[in-house]
Scaffold this motif. Sequence first.
Motif, PDB file in Angstrom:
ATOM      1  N   SER A 113       0.946  -1.115  -0.177  1.00  0.00           N
ATOM      2  CA  SER A 113       0.070  -0.042  -0.021  1.00  0.00           C
ATOM      3  C   SER A 113       0.906   1.276  -0.145  1.00  0.00           C
ATOM      4  O   SER A 113       1.332   1.840   1.135  1.00  0.00           O
ATOM      5  N   ASP A 116       2.326   6.904  -1.651  1.00  0.00           N
ATOM      6  CA  ASP A 116       1.778   7.813  -2.668  1.00  0.00           C
ATOM      7  C   ASP A 116       0.519   7.666  -3.325  1.00  0.00           C
ATOM      8  O   ASP A 116       0.200   8.238  -4.354  1.00  0.00           O
ATOM      9  N   ALA A 117      -0.100   6.280  -2.982  1.00  0.00           N
ATOM     10  CA  ALA A 117      -1.465   6.247  -3.497  1.00  0.00           C
ATOM     11  C   ALA A 117      -2.477   7.420  -3.259  1.00  0.00           C
ATOM     12  O   ALA A 117      -2.309   8.156  -2.201  1.00  0.00           O
ATOM     13  N   ASP A 120      -5.952   5.038   0.648  1.00  0.00           N
ATOM     14  CA  ASP A 120      -5.519   3.806   1.111  1.00  0.00           C
ATOM     15  C   ASP A 120      -6.823   2.858   1.067  1.00  0.00           C
ATOM     16  O   ASP A 120      -7.684   2.984   2.027  1.00  0.00           O
ATOM     17  N   GLN A 121      -7.052   2.008   0.291  1.00  0.00           N
ATOM     18  CA  GLN A 121      -8.291   1.549   0.116  1.00  0.00           C
ATOM     19  C   GLN A 121      -8.524   0.528   1.181  1.00  0.00           C
ATOM     20  O   GLN A 121      -9.551   0.019   1.514  1.00  0.00           O
ATOM     21  N   TYR A 174      -5.664   0.684 -11.395  1.00  0.00           N
ATOM     22  CA  TYR A 174      -4.146   0.995 -11.350  1.00  0.00           C
ATOM     23  C   TYR A 174      -3.971   2.485 -10.443  1.00  0.00           C
ATOM     24  O   TYR A 174      -3.112   2.396  -9.873  1.00  0.00           O
ATOM     25  N   PRO A 176      -5.673   4.764  -8.718  1.00  0.00           N
ATOM     26  CA  PRO A 176      -5.730   5.035  -7.102  1.00  0.00           C
ATOM     27  C   PRO A 176      -4.733   4.467  -6.292  1.00  0.00           C
ATOM     28  O   PRO A 176      -4.262   4.781  -5.250  1.00  0.00           O
ATOM     29  N   LEU A 177      -4.550   3.220  -6.867  1.00  0.00           N
ATOM     30  CA  LEU A 177      -3.678   2.373  -6.152  1.00  0.00           C
ATOM     31  C   LEU A 177      -2.250   2.680  -6.011  1.00  0.00           C
ATOM     32  O   LEU A 177      -1.265   2.524  -4.991  1.00  0.00           O
ATOM     33  N   LEU A 178      -1.786   3.197  -7.205  1.00  0.00           N
ATOM     34  CA  LEU A 178      -0.242   3.455  -7.312  1.00  0.00           C
ATOM     35  C   LEU A 178       0.006   5.097  -7.096  1.00  0.00           C
ATOM     36  O   LEU A 178       1.042   5.667  -6.919  1.00  0.00           O
ATOM     37  N   GLY A 179      -0.870   5.881  -7.499  1.00  0.00           N
ATOM     38  CA  GLY A 179      -0.889   7.354  -7.590  1.00  0.00           C
ATOM     39  C   GLY A 179      -0.150   7.750  -8.738  1.00  0.00           C
ATOM     40  O   GLY A 179       0.450   8.992  -8.956  1.00  0.00           O
ATOM     41  N   LEU A 194       2.624  -3.618  -7.563  1.00  0.00           N
ATOM     42  CA  LEU A 194       2.296  -3.993  -6.304  1.00  0.00           C
ATOM     43  C   LEU A 194       2.012  -5.345  -5.981  1.00  0.00           C
ATOM     44  O   LEU A 194       1.638  -5.676  -4.561  1.00  0.00           O
TER      45      LEU A 194
END
Length: 258
Positions: A113, A116-117, A120-121, A174, A176-179, A194
């Motif tokens: 996680s 810089d995402a 944080d889901q 991708y 929002p998970l990675l930023g 990830l």
Amino acid sequence: MPELSVTSSSRVAPLPRTEWIKVARHLPTKSFFDATLSVSSTLSWYFDAIECALSEIFASEGSDVNVCIIGHSIGGWVARAYLGGLSGSSSAVYRLAQEQCTSLITLGTPQISPSDALVDQTRGLLQEVERSEACSPQSLLEEKGIEITCVCSSSLEGKFLTTNFEQLIAASSYFPLLGKLGNTVGDGIVPIDLAFLDEPARRVNVQKCSVTDSPIRHAHVLPTPWNLYDGYAPSIKLPDEFKWYGSEGVIGEWAKYV
């Protein structure tokens, strides 16, 4: 799964989709908004399901059977949390699993996680697993003899400026998970950046189905609206050309590590 027929017994953790409603009770809490949810309290129902499946295996095969846990998507890191002790369980099944589990295979699992995402889901849950030394691949291998194999597809590129619907869906997952997005590939839901843990964890990048040469996607089904009140209602099956980690021609890439 014909390519897994060499195993003596298998069980699926009983996790109807309605169980996820239990997470909702944490939504109005400060821990949720602060992204500091506790793994043991938030996912206790998930750990109970894992122990239910394990208890059936031990009852059927005996207490000396070797166990491999296979976790898809979030199930991969929840299983790692369980093996690393974050469930807080002290049951006989848990103690036996610590002794008899020899491998963990994760399929399309987000293992990281990043700070810089965009969001944080998991609201701090995955970060707790990351911080736990007991959940690290090195600790699980050296202290408990558990090998970890991380499997992910790099079949689908995420793009916003495209008319390809799958690439748009991939990009919306991708990003929002990675930023970030540039040249990001994955299984359409989880970016490969990830999906892998550091050594001694094994990395398996599956690119194409060996039978059909089709791209490998995160899943081959979609949830149905009926799951709102029937957690076991059949999922919506995607067309046969939609291959995933459990498809013929894909299983062989990772089943050898069971």
